[in-house]
Design a protein around this motif. Sequence first.
Motif, PDB file in Angstrom:
ATOM      1  N   ILE A 151       0.840  -1.212   0.000  1.00  0.00           N
ATOM      2  CA  ILE A 151       0.000   0.000   0.000  1.00  0.00           C
ATOM      3  C   ILE A 151       0.871   1.256   0.000  1.00  0.00           C
ATOM      4  CG2 ILE A 151      -1.668   1.346   1.329  1.00  0.00           C
ATOM      5  CD1 ILE A 151      -2.882  -1.306   2.261  1.00  0.00           C
ATOM      6  N   LEU A 152       1.930   1.252   0.805  1.00  0.00           N
ATOM      7  CA  LEU A 152       2.816   2.416   0.861  1.00  0.00           C
ATOM      8  C   LEU A 152       3.573   2.602  -0.459  1.00  0.00           C
ATOM      9  CD1 LEU A 152       4.243   2.113   4.485  1.00  0.00           C
ATOM     10  CD2 LEU A 152       2.568   3.762   3.626  1.00  0.00           C
ATOM     11  N   VAL A 153       3.981   1.492  -1.075  1.00  0.00           N
ATOM     12  CA  VAL A 153       4.669   1.583  -2.365  1.00  0.00           C
ATOM     13  C   VAL A 153       3.745   2.184  -3.424  1.00  0.00           C
ATOM     14  CG1 VAL A 153       5.654   0.236  -4.257  1.00  0.00           C
ATOM     15  CG2 VAL A 153       6.322  -0.247  -1.900  1.00  0.00           C
ATOM     16  N   ILE A 154       2.500   1.701  -3.458  1.00  0.00           N
ATOM     17  CA  ILE A 154       1.531   2.240  -4.416  1.00  0.00           C
ATOM     18  C   ILE A 154       1.292   3.725  -4.159  1.00  0.00           C
ATOM     19  CG2 ILE A 154      -0.870   2.126  -5.184  1.00  0.00           C
ATOM     20  CD1 ILE A 154      -0.763  -0.897  -4.629  1.00  0.00           C
ATOM     21  N   ALA A 155       1.164   4.092  -2.870  1.00  0.00           N
ATOM     22  CA  ALA A 155       0.962   5.498  -2.516  1.00  0.00           C
ATOM     23  C   ALA A 155       2.158   6.344  -2.948  1.00  0.00           C
ATOM     24  CB  ALA A 155       0.722   5.634  -1.021  1.00  0.00           C
ATOM     25  N   PHE A 156       3.365   5.807  -2.766  1.00  0.00           N
ATOM     26  CA  PHE A 156       4.584   6.535  -3.148  1.00  0.00           C
ATOM     27  C   PHE A 156       4.631   6.766  -4.660  1.00  0.00           C
ATOM     28  CE2 PHE A 156       9.038   6.506  -4.532  1.00  0.00           C
ATOM     29  CZ  PHE A 156       9.532   7.569  -3.794  1.00  0.00           C
ATOM     30  N   ILE A 157       4.344   5.723  -5.428  1.00  0.00           N
ATOM     31  CA  ILE A 157       4.360   5.853  -6.889  1.00  0.00           C
ATOM     32  C   ILE A 157       3.292   6.837  -7.359  1.00  0.00           C
ATOM     33  CG2 ILE A 157       4.003   4.619  -9.061  1.00  0.00           C
ATOM     34  CD1 ILE A 157       5.153   2.131  -7.683  1.00  0.00           C
ATOM     35  N   LEU A 158       2.073   6.691  -6.783  1.00  0.00           N
ATOM     36  CA  LEU A 158       0.985   7.595  -7.166  1.00  0.00           C
ATOM     37  C   LEU A 158       1.333   9.040  -6.812  1.00  0.00           C
ATOM     38  CD1 LEU A 158      -1.886   7.832  -8.301  1.00  0.00           C
ATOM     39  CD2 LEU A 158      -2.745   7.439  -5.987  1.00  0.00           C
ATOM     40  N   SER A 159       1.961   9.237  -5.652  1.00  0.00           N
ATOM     41  CA  SER A 159       2.362  10.584  -5.245  1.00  0.00           C
ATOM     42  C   SER A 159       3.369  11.169  -6.224  1.00  0.00           C
ATOM     43  CB  SER A 159       2.943  10.547  -3.834  1.00  0.00           C
ATOM     44  OG  SER A 159       3.485  11.801  -3.478  1.00  0.00           O
ATOM     45  N   LYS A 160       4.361  10.372  -6.629  1.00  0.00           N
ATOM     46  CA  LYS A 160       5.367  10.855  -7.561  1.00  0.00           C
ATOM     47  C   LYS A 160       4.748  11.248  -8.901  1.00  0.00           C
ATOM     48  CE  LYS A 160       9.370  10.600  -5.445  1.00  0.00           C
ATOM     49  NZ  LYS A 160      10.253  11.788  -5.298  1.00  0.00           N
ATOM     50  N   VAL A 161       3.826  10.421  -9.392  1.00  0.00           N
ATOM     51  CA  VAL A 161       3.189  10.699 -10.681  1.00  0.00           C
ATOM     52  C   VAL A 161       2.361  11.981 -10.619  1.00  0.00           C
ATOM     53  CG1 VAL A 161       1.503   9.862 -12.360  1.00  0.00           C
ATOM     54  CG2 VAL A 161       3.184   8.281 -11.390  1.00  0.00           C
ATOM     55  N   LEU A 162       1.536  12.104  -9.559  1.00  0.00           N
ATOM     56  CA  LEU A 162       0.690  13.286  -9.439  1.00  0.00           C
ATOM     57  C   LEU A 162       1.518  14.547  -9.205  1.00  0.00           C
ATOM     58  CD1 LEU A 162      -2.319  11.924  -7.344  1.00  0.00           C
ATOM     59  CD2 LEU A 162      -2.209  12.376  -9.794  1.00  0.00           C
ATOM     60  N   ARG A 163       2.616  14.434  -8.443  1.00  0.00           N
ATOM     61  CA  ARG A 163       3.482  15.584  -8.220  1.00  0.00           C
ATOM     62  C   ARG A 163       4.131  16.042  -9.531  1.00  0.00           C
ATOM     63  NH1 ARG A 163       5.646  16.849  -3.004  1.00  0.00           N
ATOM     64  NH2 ARG A 163       7.642  17.322  -4.020  1.00  0.00           N
ATOM     65  N   ALA A 164       4.520  15.077 -10.369  1.00  0.00           N
ATOM     66  CA  ALA A 164       5.125  15.431 -11.659  1.00  0.00           C
ATOM     67  C   ALA A 164       4.116  16.138 -12.557  1.00  0.00           C
ATOM     68  CB  ALA A 164       5.662  14.180 -12.336  1.00  0.00           C
TER      69      ALA A 164
END
Length: 300
Positions: free
Chosen positions: A24-37
Amino acid sequence: MNIKTLLLDSNSKLIEYIVIPFLILVIAFILSKVLRAILNKFVTGASSKLNVDPTKYNFLKNAVSFVIFTLAIVVIFQTIPSLRAYGVTLFASAGILAAIVGFASQSAFSNIISGIFIVIFKPFRVGDLINIGETHSGTVEDITLRHTIIRNFENRRIVIPNSIISEQTITNSTLTDDKTCMFVIMSISYDSDIELAIRIMQEEAMAHPFHIDNRTQEDIDKGTPDVIVRLVSFGDSSVNLRASVWANHPTDGFAMKCDLHKSIKERFDKEGIEIPFPYRTIIYKEKKIADATTSNKESL
């Protein structure tokens, strides 16, 4: 209970307490990076159009990460049964605290939301000449998520909260084109020569250094005058003429308009064009009453 059952329970608890939260944390991290970009690309583009520093909007990217990881923690607490009860209590307390803080910061959040709308819709940029309602006008010096700073024509800085700006009608004189059309209105008497007055206004306007020819090639071919003067209305004691004069910038246009008021007035005086002023007839009734009283006394 045999060893196989213990191993299965151990593996299931390992998956439940470690593997699932980690995923769950890995998915959240990836999603955060994508949305931040994505948000960074959008904010950078919007800031370049607004002529403001994009670092002022970094908190938006941080807010996205905060929301995503908060949701991830909520999912983790809901996934693990032993933590679910604690999670309900914890987030209930956090919700009450958030409600109190949100109520106390309602005005600040309103300004932030309005600032985000300015970033999205870009109604004005730094350097634009704007009017906000009927109260404030000037050049935009800075735009933040909380307020906008305007330098007025007296060289004073006006700090206006974004929530107030979002509720006002904004007149932007330089959003897409700096060129501006100034209306120069002059009144002449009914006895004056209208054609001569029109010619004087056109000559004075075309002689001003800030005046520009805004005609299209089609207008030039049709013989449309460089400065169009129209008779717009009849007053009680005047005929009202309006000249449409173009300048490259609203500031130049304002200066040109003031200069033309002076030069046209001087030409009117020289050429015998009268600028009328209202006439009033005053009747002194006291004298008539006094004369009537004297006449009555003499008759007696």
